[in-house]
Every structure is written in structure tokens, then in C-alpha cells.
Design a protein around this motif. Sequence first.
Motif, PDB file in Angstrom:
ATOM      1  N   ASN A 427       1.255  -0.826  -0.383  1.00  6.67           N
ATOM      2  CA  ASN A 427      -0.179  -0.051  -0.111  1.00  6.67           C
ATOM      3  C   ASN A 427       1.376   1.602  -0.009  1.00  6.67           C
ATOM      4  OD1 ASN A 427      -2.439   0.890  -0.254  1.00  6.67           O
ATOM      5  ND2 ASN A 427      -3.437   0.678   1.950  1.00  6.67           N
ATOM      6  N   THR A 429       2.663   4.934  -1.920  1.00  2.00           N
ATOM      7  CA  THR A 429       2.216   5.960  -2.375  1.00  2.00           C
ATOM      8  C   THR A 429       3.021   7.075  -3.374  1.00  2.00           C
ATOM      9  OG1 THR A 429       1.673   7.010  -0.153  1.00  2.00           O
ATOM     10  CG2 THR A 429       2.053   9.161  -1.652  1.00  2.00           C
ATOM     11  N   GLY A 458      -1.870   8.545  -4.142  1.00  2.00           N
ATOM     12  CA  GLY A 458      -2.084   7.231  -3.445  1.00  2.00           C
ATOM     13  C   GLY A 458      -2.484   7.585  -1.781  1.00  2.00           C
ATOM     14  N   PRO A 459      -2.755   6.332  -1.096  1.00  2.00           N
ATOM     15  CA  PRO A 459      -1.542   5.132  -1.132  1.00  2.00           C
ATOM     16  C   PRO A 459      -2.984   4.160  -2.153  1.00  2.00           C
ATOM     17  CG  PRO A 459      -3.417   4.598   1.137  1.00  2.00           C
ATOM     18  CD  PRO A 459      -3.329   6.455   0.107  1.00  2.00           C
ATOM     19  N   VAL A 460      -1.976   3.365  -3.063  1.00  2.00           N
ATOM     20  CA  VAL A 460      -2.328   2.643  -4.624  1.00  2.00           C
ATOM     21  C   VAL A 460      -1.981   0.881  -4.078  1.00  2.00           C
ATOM     22  CG1 VAL A 460      -2.809   5.043  -5.539  1.00  2.00           C
ATOM     23  CG2 VAL A 460      -0.340   3.588  -5.372  1.00  2.00           C
TER      24      VAL A 460
END
Length: 577
Positions: A427, A429, A458-460
Motif C-alpha cells: 500500500n 504512495t 496514494g495509497p495505491v
Amino acid sequence: MQKKLLYLFLTLICSLGYGQECPSLISPPNGSLQVPVFNNISWEPVAGVTGYIISLGTTPGGTEIVNEQSVGSTNSYQPPLGLPENTEIFVTITLFFFDQPDIVCPSQSFITETIDQAPLCTSLSNPINGSVNINPSTNLTWDYAYSAQGYRITLGTTPAGGDILNDFDVGNVLSYNPPTDLPPNTQIYVEITPYNSIGATSCSAASFATSTEAILPNCATMISPLNGAINVPLTPFLEWTEIPGAIGYHVSIGSSPFISDVLDNVTFSANSTFVLNFEPNRTFFITIVPFNSAGEAIGCSQESFSTVLGCGPYYDAATGELITRNPEINFPDTISFCQSETPFVIYSPDTADGYRWYKLDDFGNETLISENKEVSLTEKGQYRYEAYNVISQSANTIECPSSKEFSVISSEIATITSMNITGPSNNFTITVETTGSGDYEYALNNINGPYQDSNVFGPVPLDSNYTVYVRDKNGCGIAEKNIEQDLTLEGFPKFFSPNGDGINDFWQYIAPPITNELTIDTIYIFDRFGNFLVEIDTESQGWDGMHKGKALPASSYWFKVVLEDGKPLQGPFALKR
């Protein structure tokens, strides 16, 4: 925007402008309770305002109690009929300007008291009790009786008599015009009874004596200059209609509808006069009231005329509008051009007879660079745009200009210098770093957006297939970069293919050949969802793409290492089958 001749009312829905702020109520303050029904309403004075217009109602912006009443430059108003009891009263103040649109301020409110007794008595104000030689055609006026909601009138030739008018309900007003003249040479008795929801109050009668029958004169109107005339000389000869029966005229002239700063109720025996040295390019307001021994004419209206106009603003009696001959301009404060597209051309969006464009230096000096509707520019800096109308007036031709200073800035397509990745491996950024002189916005994975002003995403989810797009807001282009390309770290392969052909069958850190070798003990491998798979050391063959005895599919995977100084390092790579 229409401004009527008598009071120049303007109903305008707008947001505030022109640097003025709306005033707050002083008395009663906004939100007050139990306010007396005959409370004077006052508000903060506002600098630079010509006058005020007040409306009172029972809803925001309502006008059913007082409808756009001009109070001149006084920042207070006394409702002549009082206010309804136990009611929320909304006060709307309008800031009046003679040469620009008015500003309608947001409504403020208060709640009035509850009345628990009948009103007090009132007194006759015209004619005054005991007066004599009163014109038989006189009107009756009286003072407000506290908490009254209406009045009944009895008129007679004897005390308490009702032979002229008997207990007539005139409603909630403070004046009455008898439908016929009163008897001449007669003592008249007037009894006014105020009432409200609690009851009525019996008050003693007042009286006055009428004179022999006399007729008030009619109102006069302007002959020269006519109402609404323009281009009036600065020392004009003023003439108005001669009124039969008038023995003189009271004349008031002012530079606004609210004041008499030129002539203030000056008496003339003739129906004409010279006035010296009017100001140029101004509208003046004149009221003429004929009078005779019976009194003044009633209800004479205000008229206006304008001196040599120039560009205005001046009052147009035919349309009821203030006219300005300068063109309206609609030009931005800032214009941007792309460095790769010079020279660039700016076009005026406005309608005018002529145009000029000036370049300003650091000291404010101007250089004329174009007299066309468009201008070609090659450099950033400060400029001034001017549009003008050509007016024929009094055998002369004049220009009426409007202008606007504006800034020209340069822009260019962005250069993406790096994409920094932070956060846990499952997870993270992405922070996009750019260089360039443009104003940029950012999108992820779609060149059409949506775009955002922030350069942080993000978070992505963990993935190696992200592409960042950086768009110049001024249209100079879009830069793009794939996150996998950016995250290629020296010594960590971008992919491997564990298919047994002896080429790239293992994924392992390969120390750089010169001086950038990292001190690494263990490498941790994760799938694209952040699930831990395996750890390897840099002395081994590397990872063969297996997990718990099974060959993992072709996909994106991630590595993570912790350097000797404790700093984490991570990045993506691909497994190809």
C-alpha cells in the motif's frame, strides 16, 4: 440597470464587489429578541457609499413592510408606522452608488415584542391643534401611536360631532385626504382613535379653523432644459412652466437625488433663472414647487438634466438608465503562452471602435505595440490593454476609453525528473517530481484524467504498471512516465524468465561493476498484492520463481531490502514465462 428618476432604486442580485463591505445592524443587533415595535433601525456607516436604501419584510429580502425606501446618506431609519408585534423582521440594506451598480446586502433579522395593551393616544401634526386660517383643501396628518395597528377618524363642526366623517377606519396610515374640501371659515374638530388587537383608545379631539376657500397651485415642469436633456451648458438659463395662481416658486437643485448642494429651496418670483458654473459631465436633479397664499403645490416630482457629457455616466430619461459611453471590457488578469509557440497572438474579446496595446517596463513606462484588435507577443511581462469608443458630441469628437493591466507569463511542457515511492509494499504512495515553468496537474494511468493539482497519489495497490501523466494547464502539452521505467534500480533486474533455457532463469541482485555496490544481506520477495513469498541472500543463485513447490505465474512482483544504514529500498520486477 434601471435607476428611476425620483429615488434611483436598483434591484440587483449580485455578489459583493467594488471593495465595499455590507454593514452590520447596530440597533437592534442581528438576532435580537423582544425588540420594541417602534425601534429605530441603525447600521454601521460604510465609507464611500452615496446613500442607503432599506427594505423591511417578514421573509429574507421581503419588502411588504417597507419597500426599498431611500434614506440618503443617513445610516438609520425609523419605520413611520412601527412594526408588527411578535414577528421576525428582516432588514435588507442596499448600498446606493450614483456611477456603479448598487450592492444588495444579505438580510439580517430580529423579533419584535408581544403587545399586551391598547395603543397610546396620538396627536394631530397637520394642521396643528388650535391653528387658524387653514386651507379647506388641507390634508390631515398625525403622529404614530405606540403599538397602533390602525386608526379611525371622526370629523365634525362640533366637539365629538361626526357630521363630516363619522368613525371612519383609515387603516394603518398616518395621513388622510378628505375626498372633498372642508367647509371654509369653520371650526373643525378631529378625533383620531388608534387601535390594535388588544383594543382601541378614546382620545380627546383637536381642532383648527379653516380659512376662506383657496386653491393650491399645480406643479411646474421644466421647459429649458427639458427633463433628461444632455449636453446642457455649464451656465444654463433654466426655465419652467408658469403656473396660474402661483406667487412664487421654491427651487432645489442637487448633484444627487438626496441633496440640494446647488440650490436649497431658494424662492423665485419668476419662472426662470440663470445658474452659474455647473460642473461638467454631471447629472443634476431639480425640484420646482409653486406656491401661493394657500400653500405649496403637492406632490411635485424631481426632474434631471446633464451638463456636457463627455463619456458619462449620465441619466437617460427615456430609458431610466445611467449611460456610460466607455466600452465594457472583459479581459483576464493573466495570460500564459507556451515557450515553444512564439510569437503568440492575443485577440480582444470586446466590442469597441478602437484598440491599443502597450508594453510596460519596470518603471511603469508604456510603449505602444499595436493599434489593432489583436497583438503579437514574444515575451512575458506587464502589459496594458485599452479599448475605446469614438463619440461625436457638441461638434467635437472625443474618445471614451476603458483599460486593463494584465500579466503575460510563459509556460512549457513538464519534465518528469523522478517518481518517489514510499510506504509499505502492499500500500504505497507515489510522489511525482517535475521541472518546468508551467502550471501543472497530474493524472494516473489515464491521459484523459481525471487530473488533480496534487503531485501525490496514494495509497495505491502494489503494481508495476502505473503510468503518470503531467499536463500543463495552459495547454503546452502532456508529459508521461511509466513507474516501472522510473523504478529500475541499478543492480536489480527488471525481469527474469525461469523457463530452464539457461538465460535469466534466476532473479538476483547483481552488484554494479564500479563503485555503487550496496551492502545487502537479505532480499524479500512479495507478490503484487503484498503477500510475502520468499527471502534470498545475495550469495545464493537467486529466486527461481517457485513458491511452496509450485511455479508462480507470469506477473509483477516486488523486492524489498534493508540497507546497512537501515534505509529500506524496494521496487518492481517482472516474471515472464
